[in-house]
Design an enzyme around this catalytic site. Structure first.
Site, PDB file in Angstrom:
ATOM      1  N   GLU A   1      47.031  64.383  54.358  1.00 23.18           N
ATOM      2  CA  GLU A   1      48.086  63.926  55.267  1.00 23.18           C
ATOM      3  C   GLU A   1      48.491  65.027  56.242  1.00 23.18           C
ATOM      4  OE1 GLU A   1      49.630  61.095  55.830  1.00 23.18           O
ATOM      5  OE2 GLU A   1      48.703  59.861  54.280  1.00 23.18           O
TER       6      GLU A   1
ATOM      7  N   CYS B   1      42.374  48.104  67.052  1.00 23.45           N
ATOM      8  CA  CYS B   1      43.383  48.293  68.101  1.00 23.45           C
ATOM      9  C   CYS B   1      43.298  49.728  68.621  1.00 23.45           C
ATOM     10  CB  CYS B   1      44.773  47.994  67.538  1.00 23.45           C
ATOM     11  SG  CYS B   1      46.048  47.745  68.799  1.00 23.45           S
TER      12      CYS B   1
ATOM     13  N   CYS C   1      40.235  42.957  70.674  1.00 28.66           N
ATOM     14  CA  CYS C   1      41.226  41.910  70.411  1.00 28.66           C
ATOM     15  C   CYS C   1      40.593  40.640  69.837  1.00 28.66           C
ATOM     16  CB  CYS C   1      41.984  41.573  71.693  1.00 28.66           C
ATOM     17  SG  CYS C   1      42.885  42.977  72.399  1.00 28.66           S
TER      18      CYS C   1
ATOM     19  N   CYS D   1      40.795  40.773  66.071  1.00 27.24           N
ATOM     20  CA  CYS D   1      42.067  41.221  65.498  1.00 27.24           C
ATOM     21  C   CYS D   1      42.760  40.081  64.759  1.00 27.24           C
ATOM     22  CB  CYS D   1      42.980  41.752  66.606  1.00 27.24           C
ATOM     23  SG  CYS D   1      44.586  42.324  66.006  1.00 27.24           S
TER      24      CYS D   1
ATOM     25  N   CYS E   1      50.118  38.744  69.171  1.00 29.00           N
ATOM     26  CA  CYS E   1      50.214  39.987  69.936  1.00 29.00           C
ATOM     27  C   CYS E   1      50.658  39.732  71.373  1.00 29.00           C
ATOM     28  CB  CYS E   1      48.869  40.706  69.923  1.00 29.00           C
ATOM     29  SG  CYS E   1      48.897  42.287  70.805  1.00 29.00           S
TER      30      CYS E   1
END
Length: 390
Positions: free
Chosen positions: A57, A224, A231, A234, A240
């Protein structure tokens, strides 16, 4: 019956999970810290070791996964457990981080390892026994109090390791949410709203925060994407707002571009009669704190670069040098400035080198430079020096 405000986030979360189970990044080689030892994705009730997740992380802050992965693998080989990292020297840590950038992350990671180890050992009878991940803190506030741990990093660690019901808000998630809502201003100006949106997906399906956070990141990383969002595949195309506008690539709205300053830096690769080269260690501050470098500094207006190098070495090291042939020119860009390093070979004439603007100075053999952590721009200088002296 659920009202509409509750049902919509749940439908979106479940459609995202359905997409992720088929198309998410499920190869343990891509994110080994997220899988169990047998290569299996953990069930909701199963925990993971927070140590490799925490390291990943921090490395992933401002750095892409494909860049981080080999660094993480080398790190885990060198520092496989919290105790090993805490016992390492800062120079060992920086050397392993070399090339990853934003070196303050490495210094904070190292400092935090010692704080965490002390906390874990305070709950063990035998301080020499290996720490157990079940003893690691699960309280968000404890993590937020540690160096280099912000809200999204803490949420990523705790949701990944313990499936804690915490949201994240990294760059991928911001982009997905900005497009989903066609948000009309840069995300950093509306952090509270973006956190609320991210949390709504986690809260909509209790007990699956680990999966949902990973699904949001995978959606942003693989579908994305910043420049050419796919798209047509998606799971949220029907919801969206950016897709409906016909110009999803216009979101997130960007801040107005700033002028990036350009500076020329004169660098002296100083050699003595023994063939040793002079290096100095930067102060522990800023992005490159603690790293070693070849001495030099900014060129002033109407100043020849050879004069810059002589002046800087006199001011910072109290030595006199003869500035000889150019060794290399290196252009390097940071997020906030662009630099051009004009590097010359120099011959030491007089003066005992003093660390007037650094932690320490040292004469070393060129063949030993690989044992010191340098900023990325200096790696090309080292290569040019080794080629010249071969």
């Amino acid at each position: 019956m659920k009202d509409r405000s509750t049902a919509l986030p749940e439908l979106a979360s479940r459609s995202l999970l359905s997409w992720w189970q088929q198309h998410g990044r499920s190869d343990p080689k891509q994110k080994p810290w997220m899988f169990r030892a047998d290569g299996r994705w953990p069930a909701a009730e199963e925990g993971l070791d927070p140590y490799p997740i925490w390291v990943a992380e921090v490395m992933l802050q401002q750095t892409q996964l494909q860049v981080v992965l080999p660094y993480w693998q080398r790190w885990m080989q060198a520092f496989p457990r919290l105790e090993v990292l805490a016992a390492a020297s800062e120079q060992q840590v920086l050397l392993l981080w070399q090339g990853l950038g934003y070196y303050s992350r490495a210094r904070r990671l190292h400092a935090t390892s010692r704080l965490l180890l002390a906390e874990l050992q305070s709950h063990q009878r035998d301080v020499n026994a290996p720490t157990k991940f079940s003893h690691w803190p699960v309280d968000l506030e404890i993590w937020l109090a540690l160096p280099g741990i912000g809200r999204s990093t803490a949420g990523g660690i705790l949701s990944s390791a313990f499936n804690s019901p915490l949201a994240i808000l990294d760059g991928n998630v911001r982009r997905v949410l900005a497009r989903l809502h066609a948000h009309p201003e840069p995300p950093m100006r509306a952090q509270h709203q973006f956190w609320a949106w991210s949390e709504s997906f986690i809260d909509a399906v209790p007990g699956l925060s680990r999966d949902l956070n990973q699904a949001l990141m995978d959606l942003g990383a693989t579908v994305c994407t910043p420049r050419r969002p796919a798209c047509e595949v998606c799971p949220w195309d029907a919801q969206c707002a950016a897709y409906a506008s016909g110009s999803p690539q216009q979101y997130p709205v960007k801040e107005a571009p700033r002028d990036i300053p350009f500076q020329v830096i004169g660098v002296g690769v100083v050699l003595n009669d023994a063939g040793e080269v002079l290096i100095d260690q930067r102060l522990n501050e800023g992005l490159l704190g603690g790293l070693w470098e070849f001495p030099g500094g900014k060129q002033e207006s109407d100043e020849a670069i050879t004069h810059t190098i002589r002046r800087e070495l006199r001011e910072e090291l109290a030595i006199e040098v003869s500035v000889d042939d150019k060794l290399i020119t290196v252009d390097h860009a940071y997020s906030h400035k662009k630099l051009r390093f004009e590097v010359h070979l120099c011959r030491w004439i007089s003066g005992d080198p003093q660390p007037l603007a650094s932690q320490q100075v040292r004469w070393v053999k060129p063949s030993d430079l690989a044992n010191y952590p340098f900023p990325a721009a200096n790696v090309r200088i080292i290569a040019a020096l080794l080629e010249r002296t071969a």
